[in-house]
Design an enzyme around this catalytic site. Structure first.
Site, PDB file in Angstrom:
ATOM      1  CE  LYS A  52      -3.746  -2.284   2.050  1.00 35.97           C
ATOM      2  NZ  LYS A  52      -4.655  -2.766   3.258  1.00 35.97           N
ATOM      3  CD  GLN A  96      -3.605  -4.405   6.430  1.00 31.40           C
ATOM      4  OE1 GLN A  96      -3.680  -3.507   5.787  1.00 31.40           O
ATOM      5  NE2 GLN A  96      -3.947  -5.565   5.986  1.00 31.40           N
ATOM      6  CG  ASP A 119      -9.904  -0.757   4.135  1.00 32.31           C
ATOM      7  OD1 ASP A 119      -9.696  -1.248   2.925  1.00 32.31           O
ATOM      8  OD2 ASP A 119      -9.191  -0.819   5.257  1.00 32.31           O
TER       9      ASP A 119
HETATM   10  N1  GUN Z   1      -6.710  -7.216   5.932  1.00 30.19           N
HETATM   11  C1  GUN Z   1      -6.863  -7.888   4.905  1.00 30.19           C
HETATM   12  N2  GUN Z   1      -7.281  -7.121   3.801  1.00 30.19           N
HETATM   13  C2  GUN Z   1      -7.578  -6.156   4.220  1.00 30.19           C
HETATM   14  C3  GUN Z   1      -8.082  -4.939   3.458  1.00 30.19           C
HETATM   15  O1  GUN Z   1      -8.591  -4.833   2.471  1.00 30.19           O
HETATM   16  N3  GUN Z   1      -8.178  -3.832   4.648  1.00 30.19           N
HETATM   17  C4  GUN Z   1      -7.821  -3.608   5.721  1.00 30.19           C
HETATM   18  N4  GUN Z   1      -7.653  -2.734   6.768  1.00 30.19           N
HETATM   19  N5  GUN Z   1      -7.238  -5.051   6.340  1.00 30.19           N
HETATM   20  C5  GUN Z   1      -7.134  -5.928   5.699  1.00 30.19           C
END
Ligand code: GUN
Length: 285
Positions: A52, A96, A119
């Site tokens: 990211k 996350q 998200d």
């Molecule tokens: N953990 C696994 N995939 C994701 C995601 O798309 N967003 C977040 N915040 N955590 C994750």
């Protein structure tokens, strides 16, 4: 003939367009910033977070990372989110997952301001998706919908079967597909006859997290097969949920792993951060 959906290429195209958009914003003295919070040191999360940050750098989005010790209290986590909500230089906030189980992730997601919730996990944004209102759609389902759009895969009247009921993928996907007039069935660990249900799907989406779970007998001739799985094999290779080599002989469209859904998730996150920035500045999407 089977078409392999090239998520990597499509994600590259989306990111290139976002980079141009970001440059246009910069010319107006508008900067875009994503704040990422990670609690503990889950190895898979570290990889996702690194990807990211690289994507932000590539697109021109500023990136701020908060790596918190796994012993952090719930109050400290909530206070950090509240501080980022108030910070006008931060346009998007991402927590996350997973976080240590002693912490309440639902309260944390609820605390993220809906307008910075890139998200799409805040209950307000989840509710808007359910009601088919404009919102931030969580990035993996959104990426899958973009793939359908790009490859002219129409969901109207189709039977969509989703394997896996996670809050991150399966549940929001139900509504993304329903909003496109599909008939949606969702299967999970307590579902009986998964094979039988899956084999009736026009579009089969697997987000179950088990290598080679989807075999040819579960796939209808000419079905569209989307593989959300990211599984590590004993020899360290990344593989999806689908027995790709065999299923591809039967499918009309199929996504590979790697190079399918994964890169699209990150591209859509970048898209949501730019969208959040524009909206916070009172601009149109
Ligand atoms: N953990 C696994 N995939 C994701 C995601 O798309 N967003 C977040 N915040 N955590 C994750």
């Amino acid at each position: 003939m089977t078409v392999t959906i090239d998520g990597k290429e499509l994600a590259k195209k989306i990111r290139a367009n976002l980079k141009i958009e970001c440059e246009e914003l910069n010319k107006k003295e508008i900067k875009s910033k994503l704040a990422v919070i990670m609690v503990g040191d889950d190895p898979a999360s570290k990889v996702y977070v690194r990807n990211k940050s690289k994507a932000c750098e590539d697109v021109g989005i500023e990136y701020e990372e908060y790596l918190l010790d796994s012993n952090i209290s719930q109050k400290e986590l909530i206070d950090l989110i509240k501080k980022l909500n108030q910070d006008n230089t931060v346009n998007g906030i991402l927590l996350q997952s997973p976080i240590p189980s002693k912490l309440d992730i639902n309260e944390a997601f609820k605390t993220i301001a809906p307008e910075k919730d890139v998200d799409g996990f805040n209950p307000t944004n989840v509710g808007k998706l359910v009601l088919n209102q404009d919102t931030f759609v969580s990035c993996t389902p959104y990426g899958i919908m973009k793939m359908f759009e790009e490859y002219n895969i129409d969901l109207n009247c189709k039977n969509v079967v989703i394997l896996g009921r996670s809050n991150i993928v399966g549940k929001p996907l139900i509504h993304c597909c329903l909003n496109k007039n599909a008939t949606v069935t969702i299967c999970h660990s307590k579902t009986r006859n998964i094979k039988e249900i899956a084999s009736k799907a026009d579009i089969l989406i697997s987000a179950i997290g088990k290598a080679n779970f989807v075999t040819t007998d579960m796939v209808k001739e000419n079905a569209v097969v989307i593989d959300v799985g990211i599984n590590r094999t004993d020899n360290g290779k990344i593989t999806g949920d689908v027995d790709f080599e065999n299923v591809k002989e039967k499918a009309s469209y199929i996504t590979p792993v790697p190079g399918g859904v994964g890169p699209m998730t990150i591209a859509m996150l970048m898209n949501n951060v730019i969208k959040a920035t524009r909206r916070q500045k009172g601009m149109k999407d």
